[in-house]
Design a protein around this motif. Structure first.
Motif, PDB file in Angstrom:
ATOM      1  N   SER A  62     -38.487   3.103  15.423  1.00 21.60           N
ATOM      2  CA  SER A  62     -38.698   2.126  16.491  1.00 21.60           C
ATOM      3  C   SER A  62     -39.935   1.290  16.216  1.00 21.60           C
ATOM      4  N   GLY A  63     -40.111   0.244  17.025  1.00 20.94           N
ATOM      5  CA  GLY A  63     -41.249  -0.641  16.848  1.00 20.94           C
ATOM      6  C   GLY A  63     -42.591   0.030  17.056  1.00 20.94           C
ATOM      7  N   ASP A  64     -42.595   1.174  17.756  1.00 22.09           N
ATOM      8  CA  ASP A  64     -43.853   1.891  17.949  1.00 22.09           C
ATOM      9  C   ASP A  64     -43.978   3.088  17.006  1.00 22.09           C
ATOM     10  N   GLY A  65     -43.132   3.143  15.974  1.00 25.10           N
ATOM     11  CA  GLY A  65     -43.298   4.141  14.929  1.00 25.10           C
ATOM     12  C   GLY A  65     -42.624   5.468  15.143  1.00 25.10           C
ATOM     13  N   LYS A  66     -41.684   5.556  16.085  1.00 25.81           N
ATOM     14  CA  LYS A  66     -40.993   6.814  16.335  1.00 25.81           C
ATOM     15  C   LYS A  66     -39.617   6.823  15.668  1.00 25.81           C
ATOM     16  N   ILE A  67     -39.253   7.952  15.065  1.00 26.27           N
ATOM     17  CA  ILE A  67     -37.922   8.100  14.498  1.00 26.27           C
ATOM     18  C   ILE A  67     -36.952   8.328  15.650  1.00 26.27           C
ATOM     19  N   VAL A  68     -36.042   7.398  15.843  1.00 31.54           N
ATOM     20  CA  VAL A  68     -35.125   7.491  16.974  1.00 31.54           C
ATOM     21  C   VAL A  68     -33.738   7.972  16.559  1.00 31.54           C
ATOM     22  N   GLN A  69     -33.375   7.775  15.302  1.00 35.45           N
ATOM     23  CA  GLN A  69     -32.092   8.249  14.808  1.00 35.45           C
ATOM     24  C   GLN A  69     -32.229   8.588  13.335  1.00 35.45           C
ATOM     25  N   SER A  70     -31.396   9.499  12.878  1.00 38.59           N
ATOM     26  CA  SER A  70     -31.358   9.811  11.458  1.00 38.59           C
ATOM     27  C   SER A  70     -29.940  10.149  11.059  1.00 38.59           C
TER      28      SER A  70
END
Length: 323
Positions: A62-70
């Protein structure tokens, strides 16, 4: 006067570890160190980023650096990823290429080759895939990619495009470009500049709105950077910087990647051992910074952030407003 450090020391690395599952999306809170992998390529996509690794894992950040999907694809070793405003493409061994829209539903592309795809770009609604032995494939997303009629002898290592031109290079010093995907212009850099510049082995090419940049090493093994306005005439930019003691020093670190920071009108040269060189328009204002002890493999960015990815699922997000 020493230039202000544009890579703020207040920025801290964000090291994220995620496990990859199956071919569908998955989420995980399992931070097992043994599952860490090396992120080897990254690109901006939508409001965030996509990074891929050699174990076939794709991560949406995400734009704030979080892995949201893999997601992981069995038996695939990713080597590269690219995107434009509409599509994401990723590729790896055995000529495997996948594409997705913003819905993140992956579909295969018939690459027409079994060679590992070293590099990708999207140019005028076409996919271009570069392989070894001068094999360049081109075509639309829903059709088999055809062999591009461009005479090359080296391994195609890098491709880059804007709205008007597409450029590429090989490890034999060949630099090639097109404005339509059909007609190609190829120059042999080492033959053209024999006796003027040292022979070079290039590994990365980057085209911006105003110029083209290539990075590599000369015959002495030193890192080199060349600029051109149209790809026909090239000028070397000496990689000299001011060290911590205020003395001039010559760059000798191994380069990894290059990115253009539009907001600050400067190139960012990614180097081995977690280092980064800023290359603004002023040739006397280069600065070298130590970012991390981790090995960083790739760099990308958008209007808000610059992202660095590397070994052991290393991810660092830098807010461009703080540069």
């Amino acid at each position: 006067m020493k230039q202000r450090n544009p890579i703020s020391k207040l920025l801290q690395p964000l090291v994220l570890v995620v496990a990859c599952f199956g071919f569908g999306f998955s989420y995980s809170s399992d931070f097992n160190v043994e599952k860490e992998t090396d992120n080897i390529s990254v690109t901006a996509f939508g409001d965030g980023f996509i990074t891929v690794s050699e174990n076939g894992c794709i991560k949406w950040i995400s734009g704030d650096g979080k892995i949201v999907q893999s997601k992981s694809i069995q038996d695939l070793k990713f080597s590269t990823v690219a995107a434009n405003g509409k599509y994401l493409i990723s590729a790896g061994n055995d000529g495997t290429i996948y594409y997705a829209k913003e819905d993140c539903v992956f579909k295969p592309i018939h690459s027409g080759t079994v060679k590992t795809v070293n590099c990708l770009t999207l140019f005028k609604n076409k996919v271009l895939a570069g392989c070894n032995s001068g094999e360049l494939r081109i075509g639309s997303l829903d059709q088999k990619l055809e062999f591009a009629n461009v005479e090359l002898t080296g391994n195609i290592l890098s491709l880059s495009s804007n709205e008007t031109y597409c450029y590429g290079l090989t490890n034999h010093g060949e630099i090639f470009c097109t404005s339509n995907g059909t007609e190609w212009n190829v120059i042999d850099f080492n033959e053209m500049y024999k006796g003027y510049y040292q022979s070079c082995t290039f590994s990365k090419i980057l085209v911006t709105q105003n110029q083209v940049a290539v990075v590599g090493n000369n015959s002495d093994g030193e890192p080199v950077l060349y600029f051109s306005s149209k790809g026909n005439v090239w000028t070397e930019r000496p990689l000299i910087y001011t060290d911590e003691e205020g003395f001039k020093a010559k760059l000798n670190e191994v380069h990894r990647d290059i990115f253009y920071d539009t907001m600050h009108d400067q190139y960012l040269l990614l180097l081995a051992q977690g280092k980064l060189m800023t290359i603004p328009a002023c040739s006397h204002c280069h600065q070298l910074y130590k970012i991390t002890d981790a090995e960083i493999h790739a760099i990308s960015g958008n209007d808000k952030n610059i992202i660095l990815v590397g070994e052991n699922d290393y991810i660092q997000l830098i807010n461009t407003e703080l540069l």
